[in-house]
Design an enzyme around this catalytic site. Structure first.
Site, PDB file in Angstrom:
ATOM      1  N   ASP A 254       0.870  -1.175   0.000  1.00  0.00           N
ATOM      2  CA  ASP A 254       0.000   0.000   0.000  1.00  0.00           C
ATOM      3  C   ASP A 254       0.908   1.227   0.000  1.00  0.00           C
ATOM      4  O   ASP A 254       1.974   1.190  -0.606  1.00  0.00           O
ATOM      5  CB  ASP A 254      -0.953  -0.028   1.195  1.00  0.00           C
ATOM      6  CG  ASP A 254      -2.266   0.697   0.918  1.00  0.00           C
ATOM      7  OD1 ASP A 254      -2.226   1.903   0.643  1.00  0.00           O
ATOM      8  OD2 ASP A 254      -3.336   0.062   0.984  1.00  0.00           O
ATOM      9  N   HIS A 280       2.089   2.209  -3.202  1.00  0.00           N
ATOM     10  CA  HIS A 280       1.149   3.196  -3.739  1.00  0.00           C
ATOM     11  C   HIS A 280       1.717   4.606  -3.750  1.00  0.00           C
ATOM     12  O   HIS A 280       1.034   5.531  -4.189  1.00  0.00           O
ATOM     13  CB  HIS A 280      -0.158   3.161  -2.955  1.00  0.00           C
ATOM     14  CG  HIS A 280      -0.944   1.901  -3.172  1.00  0.00           C
ATOM     15  ND1 HIS A 280      -2.201   1.701  -2.661  1.00  0.00           N
ATOM     16  CD2 HIS A 280      -0.642   0.754  -3.851  1.00  0.00           C
ATOM     17  CE1 HIS A 280      -2.654   0.499  -3.011  1.00  0.00           C
ATOM     18  NE2 HIS A 280      -1.706  -0.093  -3.722  1.00  0.00           N
TER      19      HIS A 280
END
Length: 439
Positions: A254, A280
């Site tokens: 993430d 991310h």
């Protein structure tokens, strides 16, 4: 027709330097390994045989009996270096030193972390059913250091289940519920923490969460978790101040870093000479309602992150993000090298309008991809300054409700509606900046 309410201003002079306060206000230097040891432990037969409650008690007892300023050192021996443990709570002034070859492994048993509601290891309406693996609660000083590893075992099948922690997270995403997985390290209401040279792997949830922390240094930290391990953020400072993350390497499932401000403001953060890989991106948000300010990102590389430099929020959790400076940044293989979006969740509703202002990019170099600058509306535009910002000719802009300005270094390709004389000289050379993840 140009997107609504784009205001472009070309500055004839140099871009204003970042305010002096836009960074960690402490004088941060490289930490050192402890000199005062209160215990040196090698793995016990209990750990090897899987009697993790006994090993947990042994480790916790060593921490509890260590005086402030001391360290508990975990070392490998001829039988190995793996310590299998349940949740541990740190003590003020005590450092956990995990030596090279030693691995502190989180037992993959939801019962060890359950807060009493019997939700840990499940998908439910709420996601707060697990204790973290390592907790700092109201502590001052101390931290985690050494060239060893902490392994969250997120990919291990949970005891009494037929799923891994990561499979639980993916199922929560499909079913629309909340995962109940333990964070690897959580610090609440703590001060002056140090994380030095340690490797963090395979967290079941976030690797490091800082909540209302004043003063934390991450120096030479490595975070390594697969790209498809959902919600395994690297380092998340929230409602915290005076945080430095330097000389560190992060690849996660993430956000590589996510600076949050849900319960309180986060400010004075320095992210310096770091390398980010899959993940991310280097994010601010999505909770910004209490305000994020005075952030310095300098001399970092983002190599293969989905988004690169990212600010994300929406009207359900928005607030003021201001005085953020990105300088000497290299990006490649990013879908969205720049992703500043006040409509992170287009379906969100609420009255907490995100406002991003005084954002500056200086000597930022990238390749192709989508460059997003999306302010909320004409009354709440996104204000960004560019100086020496260059992306590939295949990069495309999505620009809405913004006020853009540029210094003599300019920006390329030019955002729609901004007329610039091309800057003289070649763009900064990122060729020597890329670094492989240190295996």
């Amino acid at each position: 027709m140009l997107p609504a309410l784009i205001s472009m201003i070309l500055l004839g002079a140099v871009l204003l330097a970042a305010p002096a306060q836009a960074q960690d206000r402490r004088a941060v230097s490289e930490p050192s390994l402890p000199v005062q040891l209160c215990a040196t432990l090698s793995p016990s037969p209990a750990s090897a045989e899987g009697r993790w409650p006994e090993e947990t008690q042994r480790l916790q007892s060593a921490i509890n009996h260590c005086p402030s300023g001391g360290a508990v050192r975990l070392v490998a021996d001829a039988q190995g270096g793996r310590f299998l443990s349940g949740p541990l709570t740190m003590k003020s002034g005590v450092t956990l030193w995990i030596d090279r070859g030693a691995i502190l492994s989180a037992v993959p048993d939801p019962r060890a972390y359950d807060t009493g509601a019997r939700l840990c290891g499940s998908v439910a309406a709420k996601g707060s059913g697990c204790l973290p693996f390592i907790s700092f609660k109201g502590t001052t000083g101390g931290g985690i250091v050494g060239d060893g590893e902490i392994d969250g075992q997120g990919g291990a099948v949970m005891v009494g289940h037929d799923e891994t922690w990561w499979q639980i997270a993916r199922r929560a995403d499909r079913e629309g519920g909340k995962q109940n997985n333990p964070r690897l390290i959580q610090a609440d209401h703590a001060r002056d923490l140090t994380f030095y040279r340690i490797t963090l792997r395979n967290a079941a949830n976030f690797h490091v969460m800082l909540d209302e922390v004043e003063g934390a240094t991450f120096w030479g930290v490595k975070i390594d978790t697969p790209a498809d391990a959902r919600n395994t953020d690297g380092i998340d400072p929230s409602a915290s101040q005076d945080i430095t993350i330097v000389h560190s390497y992060i690849r996660a499932g993430d956000d590589n870093i996510a600076i949050k401000a849900g319960k309180g403001a986060t400010r004075h953060v320095s992210i310096l000479d770091d390398h980010f890989y899959w993940g991310h991106g280097l994010s601010i948000g999505s909770e910004t309602n209490a305000g994020v300010s005075d952030i310095l990102v300098s001399a970092v590389t983002l190599d293969g992150t989905a988004s690169g430099l990212r600010i994300k929020s929406d009207v359900s959790r928005g607030g003021l993000v201001t005085r953020v400076r990105y300088e000497d940044v290299c990006l490649r293989d990013n879908q969205k090298p720049i992703d500043f979006d006040t409509r992170y969740d287009a379906s969100a509703w609420g009255l907490s309008i995100p406002v991003y202002e005084a954002i500056s990019l200086h000597d930022v170099t990238g390749a192709d991809g989508t460059l997003i600058l999306r302010g909320h509306d004409g009354d709440h535009p996104l204000t960004v300054q560019f100086d020496g910002v260059r992306f590939g000719q295949g990069a495309t802009w999505q620009v809405e409700n913004v006020e853009l300005s540029a210094g003599p270094g300019g920006v390329s390709p030019t955002p729609p509606g901004l007329t610039l004389t091309p800057a003289a000289g070649p763009p900064p050379d990122c060729g020597g900046r890329w670094a492989p993840f240190p295996e």
